[in-house]
Design a protein around this motif. Structure first.
Motif, PDB file in Angstrom:
ATOM      1  N   TYR A   1      -8.807  11.314  -0.892  1.00 48.40           N
ATOM      2  CA  TYR A   1      -9.475  11.715   0.341  1.00 48.40           C
ATOM      3  C   TYR A   1      -9.783  10.453   1.143  1.00 48.40           C
ATOM      4  N   SER A   2      -9.691  10.562   2.445  1.00 46.27           N
ATOM      5  CA  SER A   2     -10.037   9.428   3.304  1.00 46.27           C
ATOM      6  C   SER A   2     -11.561   9.284   3.327  1.00 46.27           C
ATOM      7  N   PRO A   3     -12.054   8.142   3.793  1.00 46.51           N
ATOM      8  CA  PRO A   3     -13.508   7.976   3.891  1.00 46.51           C
ATOM      9  C   PRO A   3     -14.185   9.074   4.746  1.00 46.51           C
ATOM     10  N   SER A   4     -13.432   9.623   5.695  1.00 43.68           N
ATOM     11  CA  SER A   4     -14.000  10.677   6.536  1.00 43.68           C
ATOM     12  C   SER A   4     -13.746  12.077   5.971  1.00 43.68           C
ATOM     13  N   GLY A   5     -13.177  12.159   4.753  1.00 39.44           N
ATOM     14  CA  GLY A   5     -13.022  13.442   4.076  1.00 39.44           C
ATOM     15  C   GLY A   5     -11.689  14.146   4.244  1.00 39.44           C
ATOM     16  N   TYR A   6     -10.732  13.512   4.921  1.00 43.47           N
ATOM     17  CA  TYR A   6      -9.417  14.133   5.072  1.00 43.47           C
ATOM     18  C   TYR A   6      -8.664  14.116   3.750  1.00 43.47           C
ATOM     19  N   ARG A   7      -7.953  15.201   3.473  1.00 44.74           N
ATOM     20  CA  ARG A   7      -7.095  15.257   2.287  1.00 44.74           C
ATOM     21  C   ARG A   7      -5.917  14.304   2.501  1.00 44.74           C
ATOM     22  N   LEU A   8      -5.600  13.536   1.482  1.00 45.41           N
ATOM     23  CA  LEU A   8      -4.485  12.600   1.564  1.00 45.41           C
ATOM     24  C   LEU A   8      -3.517  12.861   0.408  1.00 45.41           C
ATOM     25  N   TYR A   9      -2.236  12.911   0.737  1.00 41.18           N
ATOM     26  CA  TYR A   9      -1.195  13.241  -0.229  1.00 41.18           C
ATOM     27  C   TYR A   9      -0.215  12.089  -0.362  1.00 41.18           C
ATOM     28  N   THR A  10       0.325  11.942  -1.571  1.00 41.29           N
ATOM     29  CA  THR A  10       1.285  10.875  -1.870  1.00 41.29           C
ATOM     30  C   THR A  10       2.688  11.472  -2.036  1.00 41.29           C
TER      31      THR A  10
ATOM     32  N   MET B   1       0.832  -1.186   0.000  1.00 48.22           N
ATOM     33  CA  MET B   1       0.000   0.000   0.000  1.00 48.22           C
ATOM     34  C   MET B   1       0.880   1.255   0.000  1.00 48.22           C
ATOM     35  N   LYS B   2       0.457   2.224  -0.796  1.00 50.16           N
ATOM     36  CA  LYS B   2       1.186   3.481  -0.900  1.00 50.16           C
ATOM     37  C   LYS B   2       1.067   4.285   0.379  1.00 50.16           C
ATOM     38  N   ARG B   3       2.163   4.915   0.765  1.00 48.19           N
ATOM     39  CA  ARG B   3       2.170   5.793   1.941  1.00 48.19           C
ATOM     40  C   ARG B   3       1.425   7.073   1.595  1.00 48.19           C
ATOM     41  N   GLN B   4       0.557   7.517   2.510  1.00 46.26           N
ATOM     42  CA  GLN B   4      -0.186   8.758   2.334  1.00 46.26           C
ATOM     43  C   GLN B   4      -0.072   9.605   3.595  1.00 46.26           C
TER      44      GLN B   4
END
Length: 169
Positions: free
Chosen positions: A35-44, A1-4
């Motif tokens: 975006y996470s299921p709870s709406g958080y921004r996720l970056y790679t 799994m990619k780190r976010q």
């Protein structure tokens, strides 16, 4: 799994504010990959690399619009970027030299006890206004950064009303 990473983690790593990242997203300059299921921004990692490019271009003096153009594929070479920076520095130097010239003129008139004309006063005022506008724009930017950091601190350290925090009265 990619780190976010979440927005706060990216902001901390890059030394910028969460508000800045949200603004970059809002103007379409830098958006999260997911975006996470709870709406958080996720970056790679790819996002981090893109942010580094943006911050480097900003450090070179490019405006956000110019950076947006570069990042969207409008080709600006390193030479073009350096030329933009040189032109901006020359303009700043020109403005400072103009103010210096006007003030030296006033000083010289004062030493010779010569009267000032309205034109002399207006020239000085115009030149000082241009310099002050630049100064205050830079101060505003600095204040915005401090306010962002204060807002982040308050977000991270909420206190219950009446427990040393703000009271609703």
């Amino acid at each position: 799994m990619k780190r976010q990473w979440k927005v706060g983690e990216i902001a901390k790593m890059a030394g910028i504010t969460i508000r800045t990242l949200r603004f970059y997203d809002q103007i379409g300059l830098f958006s999260p990959s997911d975006y996470s299921p709870s709406g958080y921004r996720l970056y790679t990692e790819k996002d981090i690399s893109r942010l580094q490019q943006i911050l480097s271009l900003k450090e070179l003096g490019l405006s956000l619009e110019e950076i947006k153009g570069v990042m969207s594929g409008d080709q600006l070479s390193l030479s073009d970027i350096v030329t933009i920076q040189i032109d901006r520095l020359k303009e700043n130097i020109r403005m400072q030299q103009k103010l210096l010239h006007e003030l030296e003129n006033v000083s010289s008139r004062m030493q010779r006890n010569e009267p000032f004309t309205v034109e002399h006063v207006m020239n000085i005022m115009r030149t000082m206004k241009m310099n002050h506008e630049k100064f205050f724009a830079e101060r505003k930017s600095s204040m915005d950064l401090h306010l962002d950091r204060l807002g982040e601190y308050l977000d991270e350290h909420p206190e219950e009303p009446g427990q040393g925090g703000f009271k609703n009265e």
